[in-house]
Design a protein around this motif. Structure first.
Motif, PDB file in Angstrom:
ATOM      1  N   LEU A 238      32.512  36.359  44.754  1.00  0.00           N
ATOM      2  CA  LEU A 238      31.572  36.599  45.853  1.00  0.00           C
ATOM      3  C   LEU A 238      31.870  37.874  46.610  1.00  0.00           C
ATOM      4  CD1 LEU A 238      31.411  32.929  47.115  1.00  0.00           C
ATOM      5  CD2 LEU A 238      29.811  34.104  45.598  1.00  0.00           C
ATOM      6  N   ASN A 239      33.126  38.230  46.721  1.00  0.00           N
ATOM      7  CA  ASN A 239      33.493  39.497  47.339  1.00  0.00           C
ATOM      8  C   ASN A 239      34.927  39.847  46.980  1.00  0.00           C
ATOM      9  OD1 ASN A 239      35.206  38.257  49.440  1.00  0.00           O
ATOM     10  ND2 ASN A 239      33.295  37.597  50.354  1.00  0.00           N
ATOM     11  N   ALA A 240      35.232  41.100  47.140  1.00  0.00           N
ATOM     12  CA  ALA A 240      36.564  41.599  46.853  1.00  0.00           C
ATOM     13  C   ALA A 240      36.863  42.702  47.852  1.00  0.00           C
ATOM     14  CB  ALA A 240      36.634  42.153  45.429  1.00  0.00           C
ATOM     15  N   GLY A 241      38.120  42.882  48.145  1.00  0.00           N
ATOM     16  CA  GLY A 241      38.446  43.951  49.068  1.00  0.00           C
ATOM     17  C   GLY A 241      39.925  44.082  49.336  1.00  0.00           C
ATOM     18  N   PRO A 242      40.293  45.218  49.928  1.00  0.00           N
ATOM     19  CA  PRO A 242      41.692  45.486  50.247  1.00  0.00           C
ATOM     20  C   PRO A 242      42.087  44.830  51.571  1.00  0.00           C
ATOM     21  CG  PRO A 242      40.347  47.354  50.880  1.00  0.00           C
ATOM     22  CD  PRO A 242      39.425  46.355  50.229  1.00  0.00           C
ATOM     23  N   LEU A 243      43.320  44.366  51.627  1.00  0.00           N
ATOM     24  CA  LEU A 243      43.870  43.815  52.866  1.00  0.00           C
ATOM     25  C   LEU A 243      44.862  44.816  53.442  1.00  0.00           C
ATOM     26  CD1 LEU A 243      44.514  40.089  51.949  1.00  0.00           C
ATOM     27  CD2 LEU A 243      42.600  41.063  53.200  1.00  0.00           C
ATOM     28  N   TYR A 244      44.681  45.128  54.727  1.00  0.00           N
ATOM     29  CA  TYR A 244      45.532  46.071  55.439  1.00  0.00           C
ATOM     30  C   TYR A 244      46.359  45.345  56.480  1.00  0.00           C
ATOM     31  CZ  TYR A 244      42.778  49.884  53.457  1.00  0.00           C
ATOM     32  OH  TYR A 244      42.184  50.764  52.589  1.00  0.00           O
TER      33      TYR A 244
ATOM     34  N   GLN B 128      45.971  50.685  61.890  1.00  0.00           N
ATOM     35  CA  GLN B 128      45.865  50.049  60.573  1.00  0.00           C
ATOM     36  C   GLN B 128      46.784  50.782  59.613  1.00  0.00           C
ATOM     37  OE1 GLN B 128      41.816  49.520  58.851  1.00  0.00           O
ATOM     38  NE2 GLN B 128      42.602  50.795  57.196  1.00  0.00           N
ATOM     39  N   SER B 129      47.397  50.056  58.688  1.00  0.00           N
ATOM     40  CA  SER B 129      48.229  50.711  57.678  1.00  0.00           C
ATOM     41  C   SER B 129      47.389  51.715  56.898  1.00  0.00           C
ATOM     42  CB  SER B 129      48.862  49.687  56.739  1.00  0.00           C
ATOM     43  OG  SER B 129      47.890  48.924  56.055  1.00  0.00           O
ATOM     44  N   GLU B 130      48.031  52.799  56.512  1.00  0.00           N
ATOM     45  CA  GLU B 130      47.323  53.860  55.797  1.00  0.00           C
ATOM     46  C   GLU B 130      46.811  53.384  54.438  1.00  0.00           C
ATOM     47  OE1 GLU B 130      48.438  58.188  53.935  1.00  0.00           O
ATOM     48  OE2 GLU B 130      49.443  57.570  55.786  1.00  0.00           O
ATOM     49  N   ALA B 131      47.561  52.517  53.784  1.00  0.00           N
ATOM     50  CA  ALA B 131      47.192  51.988  52.475  1.00  0.00           C
ATOM     51  C   ALA B 131      47.104  50.465  52.561  1.00  0.00           C
ATOM     52  CB  ALA B 131      48.230  52.394  51.436  1.00  0.00           C
ATOM     53  N   PRO B 132      46.305  49.859  51.695  1.00  0.00           N
ATOM     54  CA  PRO B 132      46.246  48.396  51.679  1.00  0.00           C
ATOM     55  C   PRO B 132      47.538  47.804  51.126  1.00  0.00           C
ATOM     56  CG  PRO B 132      44.969  49.287  49.868  1.00  0.00           C
ATOM     57  CD  PRO B 132      45.439  50.461  50.682  1.00  0.00           C
ATOM     58  N   LEU B 133      47.815  46.568  51.529  1.00  0.00           N
ATOM     59  CA  LEU B 133      48.975  45.866  50.985  1.00  0.00           C
ATOM     60  C   LEU B 133      48.651  45.342  49.589  1.00  0.00           C
ATOM     61  CD1 LEU B 133      50.052  43.858  54.138  1.00  0.00           C
ATOM     62  CD2 LEU B 133      50.784  46.118  53.396  1.00  0.00           C
ATOM     63  N   PHE B 134      47.442  44.849  49.434  1.00  0.00           N
ATOM     64  CA  PHE B 134      46.958  44.367  48.139  1.00  0.00           C
ATOM     65  C   PHE B 134      45.465  44.128  48.248  1.00  0.00           C
ATOM     66  CE2 PHE B 134      48.754  40.833  50.529  1.00  0.00           C
ATOM     67  CZ  PHE B 134      47.769  39.871  50.503  1.00  0.00           C
ATOM     68  N   GLU B 135      44.849  43.782  47.130  1.00  0.00           N
ATOM     69  CA  GLU B 135      43.426  43.488  47.106  1.00  0.00           C
ATOM     70  C   GLU B 135      43.240  42.024  46.758  1.00  0.00           C
ATOM     71  OE1 GLU B 135      40.767  46.146  45.166  1.00  0.00           O
ATOM     72  OE2 GLU B 135      41.930  47.899  45.747  1.00  0.00           O
ATOM     73  N   ILE B 136      42.183  41.448  47.288  1.00  0.00           N
ATOM     74  CA  ILE B 136      41.878  40.048  47.011  1.00  0.00           C
ATOM     75  C   ILE B 136      40.461  39.924  46.470  1.00  0.00           C
ATOM     76  CG2 ILE B 136      43.438  39.111  48.756  1.00  0.00           C
ATOM     77  CD1 ILE B 136      40.803  38.577  50.431  1.00  0.00           C
ATOM     78  N   THR B 137      40.221  38.803  45.828  1.00  0.00           N
ATOM     79  CA  THR B 137      38.866  38.424  45.452  1.00  0.00           C
ATOM     80  C   THR B 137      38.645  37.001  45.944  1.00  0.00           C
ATOM     81  OG1 THR B 137      39.637  37.713  43.262  1.00  0.00           O
ATOM     82  CG2 THR B 137      38.685  39.927  43.425  1.00  0.00           C
ATOM     83  N   ASN B 138      37.447  36.738  46.383  1.00  0.00           N
ATOM     84  CA  ASN B 138      37.038  35.420  46.859  1.00  0.00           C
ATOM     85  C   ASN B 138      35.920  34.934  45.948  1.00  0.00           C
ATOM     86  OD1 ASN B 138      38.697  35.555  49.247  1.00  0.00           O
ATOM     87  ND2 ASN B 138      37.196  36.972  50.073  1.00  0.00           N
TER      88      ASN B 138
END
Length: 182
Positions: A146-152, A51-61
């Motif tokens: 409903l949720n949010a999180g980083p994408l790797y 997995q990449s060490e850092a996220p590419l970006f964060e999303i919210t749904n």
């Protein structure tokens, strides 16, 4: 990401796959990795990965609704078939659903009045609003995040040396390197 790969001297072919098919294609070796995925999705990998060490970006749904809609509805909620978080949300809340093959199909049915609420990743809806895909009196409003999180980024373990280079790149280069992402 195509530009990032090019800058790192690695050719890439990007193939668009629905969520579950992405897991299957990665696990059977049809594809070498997934551009971005929430970490919880990695539990579906049977193939070893990095997995990449850092996220590419964060999303919210979010749950999006037609202006003036009531908080709760007996009508169906639109969603994209195969998007695990949407299916899980509908199932866990025992909600009637209206499944669609992609976000464009779902937006079309929302515009036609098939339902007055739907589930979606927020940047997709913000872009659709910006691009005028909703009628002026039908522009949805975000009712609830409903949720949010980083994408790797994920690759098979055989690409670990490349992933180290990629991780260094995303940590130090815009648009990845900004406050709150590391």
């Amino acid at each position: 990401m195509a530009e990032v790969y090019q800058n790192l001297g690695c050719p890439i072919e990007i193939v668009s796959l629905p969520g579950r098919r992405g897991f299957s294609a990665f696990n059977n070796g049809t594809i070498d990795g997934e551009l971005y995925r929430l970490p919880v999705g990695a539990k579906n990998y049977t193939r070893s990965y990095v997995q990449s060490e850092a996220p590419l970006f964060e999303i919210t749904n979010s749950l999006w609704v037609k202006p003036g809609s009531k908080r709760h509805s007996d009508g169906p909620t639109g969603y994209v078939i195969g998007v695990a978080w949407q299916e899980a949300y509908l199932e866990s809340n025992n909600l009637p659903k209206s499944g669609h093959r992609d976000i464009g199909d779902m937006i079309g049915h929302y515009n036609a009045g098939t339902f007055d609420r739907f589930l979606a990743e927020d940047t997709n809806i913000v872009a659709a609003i910006r691009d005028g895909e909703f009628g002026s009196d039908n522009v949805p409003v975000q009712l609830e995040v409903l949720n949010a999180g980083p994408l790797y980024h994920y690759l098979g373990t055989e690409f670990a040396p490349f992933m180290e280079r990629l991780s260094r790149y995303i940590i130090t280069h815009a648009p990845f390197a900004h406050e709150g992402m590391l």
